[in-house]
Design an enzyme around this catalytic site. Structure first.
Site, PDB file in Angstrom:
ATOM      1  N   ASN A  50      37.643  32.918  25.359  1.00 33.84           N
ATOM      2  CA  ASN A  50      38.987  33.488  25.272  1.00 33.84           C
ATOM      3  C   ASN A  50      40.040  32.726  26.060  1.00 33.84           C
ATOM      4  OD1 ASN A  50      38.736  36.053  23.630  1.00 33.84           O
ATOM      5  ND2 ASN A  50      37.065  36.270  25.082  1.00 33.84           N
ATOM      6  N   CYS A  51      39.760  31.464  26.409  1.00 34.23           N
ATOM      7  CA  CYS A  51      40.760  30.643  27.089  1.00 34.23           C
ATOM      8  C   CYS A  51      41.536  29.858  26.048  1.00 34.23           C
ATOM      9  CB  CYS A  51      40.090  29.650  28.042  1.00 34.23           C
ATOM     10  SG  CYS A  51      39.544  30.392  29.565  1.00 34.23           S
ATOM     11  N   LEU A  52      42.847  29.958  26.102  1.00 37.43           N
ATOM     12  CA  LEU A  52      43.659  29.224  25.122  1.00 37.43           C
ATOM     13  C   LEU A  52      43.722  27.745  25.475  1.00 37.43           C
ATOM     14  CD1 LEU A  52      46.500  31.854  24.793  1.00 37.43           C
ATOM     15  CD2 LEU A  52      44.485  31.545  23.344  1.00 37.43           C
TER      16      LEU A  52
END
Lengths: 93, 108, 116
Positions: B106-108
């Site tokens: 979930n890290c952009l």
């Protein structure tokens, strides 16, 4: 193995409709191999097969079912290939 | 070891297989990120390696990375500022890359 | 009121359960309250001692063991399904809450999402 022996390969859990369909289709001279989620039928004594029975070791290990499967004959992938080669008819459920 | 003989990596520079990791691999990837590894870095890297052995995944976001570090090493290490100083950019991404873990989902 | 993610399919045979786990962790990552309910063949996610190296997958058990750490509020299992699959407290991951009627659990959550 007789010439009319069918190899049934079952990869469905007991609650899948095709699981019971497979069990109903078994003849005493047939061979049933449990693979993937099919091995879950050994958990909780749900399995009643009237024929020769094997289960795939890698799938038992993945699901931590060694204890539940201790009375089953286990096979590896190579032995599964052997079974498919020696049976004249195969049903993959 | 140099950048040319690193194990297989994806298009963002994360190792394809966490088992390919070694401390030499970490040093090369860290250099690419302009990070010079100190004991404080190695402490976090070691934490992440243990985390991966236990859970077979990376902390799924930066927030949960910070939380996991806090649970394991305490408030002093488990805060965004400390981790950002060690691993610039998005700390979870940079740290996981150096520690040879998969990209946090979930890290952009 | 949190989101309930329901897993009713066994691990390893399908990808849907793992997608549901990702969904639960994503909710946790954005600080949204979430709980997980295991029912039907899905209770097999909870069995201790899984070794999936031979099928080339990551361990569902090890992935799931990170749930409390990430703030998943509860792991809930359908007692009847556990019995069906021979799961007891000693063969299950620690910290799982057993319920006899899943209807109550479904009623406790604002959003309920099934895997697959």
């Amino acid at each position: 193995m007789t010439s009319n022996s069918t190899l049934h390969i079952l990869n469905k859990a007991p609650e899948h409709p095709r699981y019971q369909a497979c069990i109903n289709a078994l003849a005493p001279s047939d061979t049933l191999v449990l693979i993937e989620n099919g091995v879950l039928s050994a958990a909780g004594n749900q399995l009643h097969a009237p024929c020769t029975l094997y289960a795939l070791k890698a799938d038992i290990d993945a699901r931590a079912l060694e204890a539940a499967c201790e009375n089953l004959n286990t096979i590896d992938y190579d032995e599964l290939v052997q079974l498919t080669a020696t049976h004249p008819k195969i049903i993959s459920w | 070891m140099s950048a040319s003989n690193l194990p297989e990596r994806n298009n963002e520079g994360f190792l394809e297989y966490a088992t390919d990791w070694s401390s030499d691999v970490a040093s090369v990837i860290a250099a690419e990120e302009d990070v010079s590894l100190s004991d404080n870095h190695w402490e976090i890297i070691e934490f992440l390696r243990k985390f991966y052995n236990k859970h077979e995944m990376s902390p799924p976001s930066n927030r949960l990375f910070v939380k996991a570090v806090k649970d394991a090493l305490g408030e002093e290490k488990g805060n965004s500022i400390y981790l950002m100083q060690l691993f610039p950019g998005t700390p979870a991404k940079t740290a996981c890359k150096i520690a040879g873990l998969p990209r946090p989902t979930n890290c952009l | 009121m949190s989101t309930l993610i329901v897993i009713d399919q066994a691990p390893y045979g399908f990808w849907t359960g793992r997608e549901a786990l990702d969904m639960a962790f994503s909710l946790a990552a954005f600080d949204q309250p979430a709980a997980m309910l295991f029912t039907g063949a899905g209770v097999n996610w909870l069995r201790k001692g899984q070794r999936p190296d031979g099928v080339g997958q990551k361990s569902a058990e090890k992935n799931l063991s990170a749930a409390p750490l990430f703030g998943i509020e509860a792991l809930i299992a359908d007692e009847h399904a556990c019995q069906q699959y021979g799961l007891t407290e000693s063969t299950m991951l620690p910290g799982v809450e057993l319920v006899s009627n899943i209807r109550d659990v479904l009623g406790d959550h604002k959003h309920v999402v099934f895997a697959g």
